[in-house]
Design a protein around this motif. Structure first.
Motif, PDB file in Angstrom:
ATOM      1  N   SER A 157       0.835  -1.190   0.000  1.00  0.00           N
ATOM      2  CA  SER A 157       0.000   0.000   0.000  1.00  0.00           C
ATOM      3  C   SER A 157       0.873   1.244   0.000  1.00  0.00           C
ATOM      4  CB  SER A 157      -0.918   0.007   1.225  1.00  0.00           C
ATOM      5  OG  SER A 157      -0.147   0.065   2.414  1.00  0.00           O
ATOM      6  N   GLU A 158       0.252   2.349  -0.330  1.00  0.00           N
ATOM      7  CA  GLU A 158       0.965   3.622  -0.409  1.00  0.00           C
ATOM      8  C   GLU A 158      -0.013   4.747  -0.093  1.00  0.00           C
ATOM      9  OE1 GLU A 158       3.317   6.198  -3.865  1.00  0.00           O
ATOM     10  OE2 GLU A 158       2.553   4.213  -4.318  1.00  0.00           O
ATOM     11  N   TYR A 159       0.475   5.763   0.581  1.00  0.00           N
ATOM     12  CA  TYR A 159      -0.322   6.957   0.841  1.00  0.00           C
ATOM     13  C   TYR A 159       0.153   8.054  -0.080  1.00  0.00           C
ATOM     14  CZ  TYR A 159      -1.849  11.289   2.964  1.00  0.00           C
ATOM     15  OH  TYR A 159      -2.390  12.526   3.161  1.00  0.00           O
ATOM     16  N   VAL A 160      -0.780   8.668  -0.792  1.00  0.00           N
ATOM     17  CA  VAL A 160      -0.473   9.816  -1.639  1.00  0.00           C
ATOM     18  C   VAL A 160      -1.491  10.894  -1.307  1.00  0.00           C
ATOM     19  CG1 VAL A 160      -0.251  10.683  -3.993  1.00  0.00           C
ATOM     20  CG2 VAL A 160       0.386   8.315  -3.484  1.00  0.00           C
ATOM     21  N   GLU A 161      -1.006  12.070  -0.976  1.00  0.00           N
ATOM     22  CA  GLU A 161      -1.901  13.184  -0.647  1.00  0.00           C
ATOM     23  C   GLU A 161      -2.272  13.911  -1.934  1.00  0.00           C
ATOM     24  OE1 GLU A 161      -2.242  16.890   2.475  1.00  0.00           O
ATOM     25  OE2 GLU A 161      -0.264  16.275   1.805  1.00  0.00           O
TER      26      GLU A 161
ATOM     27  N   LEU B 261      -1.970  15.605  -7.256  1.00  0.00           N
ATOM     28  CA  LEU B 261      -2.952  14.908  -8.083  1.00  0.00           C
ATOM     29  C   LEU B 261      -2.268  13.982  -9.083  1.00  0.00           C
ATOM     30  CD1 LEU B 261      -5.909  14.459  -8.738  1.00  0.00           C
ATOM     31  CD2 LEU B 261      -5.809  16.435 -10.249  1.00  0.00           C
ATOM     32  N   ASP B 262      -1.219  14.461  -9.734  1.00  0.00           N
ATOM     33  CA  ASP B 262      -0.511  13.618 -10.706  1.00  0.00           C
ATOM     34  C   ASP B 262       0.101  12.395 -10.028  1.00  0.00           C
ATOM     35  OD1 ASP B 262      -1.168  15.309 -12.800  1.00  0.00           O
ATOM     36  OD2 ASP B 262       0.707  16.441 -12.672  1.00  0.00           O
ATOM     37  N   ASP B 263       0.679  12.591  -8.846  1.00  0.00           N
ATOM     38  CA  ASP B 263       1.252  11.450  -8.121  1.00  0.00           C
ATOM     39  C   ASP B 263       0.174  10.441  -7.739  1.00  0.00           C
ATOM     40  OD1 ASP B 263       3.747  12.578  -8.320  1.00  0.00           O
ATOM     41  OD2 ASP B 263       3.783  13.338  -6.261  1.00  0.00           O
ATOM     42  N   ALA B 264      -0.976  10.932  -7.337  1.00  0.00           N
ATOM     43  CA  ALA B 264      -2.080  10.039  -6.970  1.00  0.00           C
ATOM     44  C   ALA B 264      -2.529   9.220  -8.176  1.00  0.00           C
ATOM     45  CB  ALA B 264      -3.244  10.839  -6.396  1.00  0.00           C
ATOM     46  N   VAL B 265      -2.650   9.846  -9.307  1.00  0.00           N
ATOM     47  CA  VAL B 265      -3.072   9.144 -10.526  1.00  0.00           C
ATOM     48  C   VAL B 265      -2.001   8.145 -10.957  1.00  0.00           C
ATOM     49  CG1 VAL B 265      -3.583   9.435 -12.986  1.00  0.00           C
ATOM     50  CG2 VAL B 265      -4.634  10.956 -11.306  1.00  0.00           C
ATOM     51  N   ASN B 266      -0.749   8.553 -10.916  1.00  0.00           N
ATOM     52  CA  ASN B 266       0.338   7.658 -11.337  1.00  0.00           C
ATOM     53  C   ASN B 266       0.470   6.443 -10.421  1.00  0.00           C
ATOM     54  OD1 ASN B 266       0.962   9.282 -13.525  1.00  0.00           O
ATOM     55  ND2 ASN B 266       2.470  10.465 -12.381  1.00  0.00           N
TER      56      ASN B 266
ATOM     57  N   ASP C 183      -1.384   2.711 -11.032  1.00  0.00           N
ATOM     58  CA  ASP C 183      -0.869   1.583 -11.817  1.00  0.00           C
ATOM     59  C   ASP C 183      -0.341   0.454 -10.938  1.00  0.00           C
ATOM     60  OD1 ASP C 183      -1.466   2.912 -14.164  1.00  0.00           O
ATOM     61  OD2 ASP C 183       0.556   3.745 -14.382  1.00  0.00           O
ATOM     62  N   ASN C 184       0.026   0.772  -9.707  1.00  0.00           N
ATOM     63  CA  ASN C 184       0.656  -0.208  -8.825  1.00  0.00           C
ATOM     64  C   ASN C 184      -0.322  -0.948  -7.920  1.00  0.00           C
ATOM     65  OD1 ASN C 184       3.217   0.639  -9.785  1.00  0.00           O
ATOM     66  ND2 ASN C 184       3.153   2.355  -8.367  1.00  0.00           N
ATOM     67  N   TYR C 185      -1.604  -0.574  -7.935  1.00  0.00           N
ATOM     68  CA  TYR C 185      -2.536  -1.107  -6.945  1.00  0.00           C
ATOM     69  C   TYR C 185      -3.865  -1.495  -7.572  1.00  0.00           C
ATOM     70  CZ  TYR C 185       1.014   0.934  -4.073  1.00  0.00           C
ATOM     71  OH  TYR C 185       2.234   1.235  -3.530  1.00  0.00           O
ATOM     72  N   ASP C 186      -4.570  -2.404  -6.892  1.00  0.00           N
ATOM     73  CA  ASP C 186      -5.857  -2.897  -7.373  1.00  0.00           C
ATOM     74  C   ASP C 186      -7.037  -2.078  -6.863  1.00  0.00           C
ATOM     75  OD1 ASP C 186      -4.619  -5.017  -8.735  1.00  0.00           O
ATOM     76  OD2 ASP C 186      -4.609  -6.244  -6.919  1.00  0.00           O
ATOM     77  N   TYR C 187      -6.868  -1.398  -5.725  1.00  0.00           N
ATOM     78  CA  TYR C 187      -7.957  -0.657  -5.088  1.00  0.00           C
ATOM     79  C   TYR C 187      -7.486   0.723  -4.665  1.00  0.00           C
ATOM     80  CZ  TYR C 187     -10.087  -5.246  -4.655  1.00  0.00           C
ATOM     81  OH  TYR C 187     -10.612  -6.480  -4.926  1.00  0.00           O
ATOM     82  N   ILE C 188      -8.432   1.619  -4.567  1.00  0.00           N
ATOM     83  CA  ILE C 188      -8.188   2.967  -4.056  1.00  0.00           C
ATOM     84  C   ILE C 188      -9.046   3.136  -2.810  1.00  0.00           C
ATOM     85  CG2 ILE C 188      -8.416   5.445  -4.506  1.00  0.00           C
ATOM     86  CD1 ILE C 188      -8.550   4.654  -7.548  1.00  0.00           C
TER      87      ILE C 188
END
Length: 116
Positions: A30-34, A44-49, A52-57
């Motif tokens: 998992s990862e946290y992106v603000e 926002l760009d980091d959150a969208v990018n 690709d690495n995860y199945d769920y948000i």
């Protein structure tokens, strides 16, 4: 300052991300992106990018802690930054779990209907 008085009251508080990691042992998955804070777009760009690495948000929306006083908000809609983040992530068609954090009703029907 009144905040200092309550800072160490009770048990330690966890963020939503910390609680999920602790409960589901997802430390490596998992990862946290603000993507946004309460009122401003952050990454926002980091959150969208990161999608690709995860199945769920897991998207947390809502408002900061407060003591209700008359007139401290003038609109039951979420701030524009949160709506932009939510709609951008929902447009990516990944399963999205929506978590609302707040002490009063806000208008989030459209987001709820689109989330899983």
């Amino acid at each position: 300052d009144i905040e200092d008085y309550f800072k160490n009251f009770g048990r330690a508080k966890l963020t939503v991300y910390e609680a999920i990691k602790n409960k589901l042992t997802l430390a490596d998955n998992s990862e946290y992106v603000e993507g946004a804070d309460f009122y401003n777009i952050k990454d926002l760009d980091d959150a969208v990018n990161a999608l690709d690495n995860y199945d769920y948000i897991v998207l947390c929306i809502g408002e900061p802690t407060y003591t209700e006083t008359p007139g401290n908000i003038y609109d039951l809609n979420l701030p524009e930054a949160q709506l932009k983040l939510a709609n951008t992530l929902l447009d990516k068609n990944k399963p999205l779990i929506l978590v609302y954090l707040g002490g009063r009703p806000r208008i989030i029907t459209e987001l709820v209907e689109r989330a899983q």
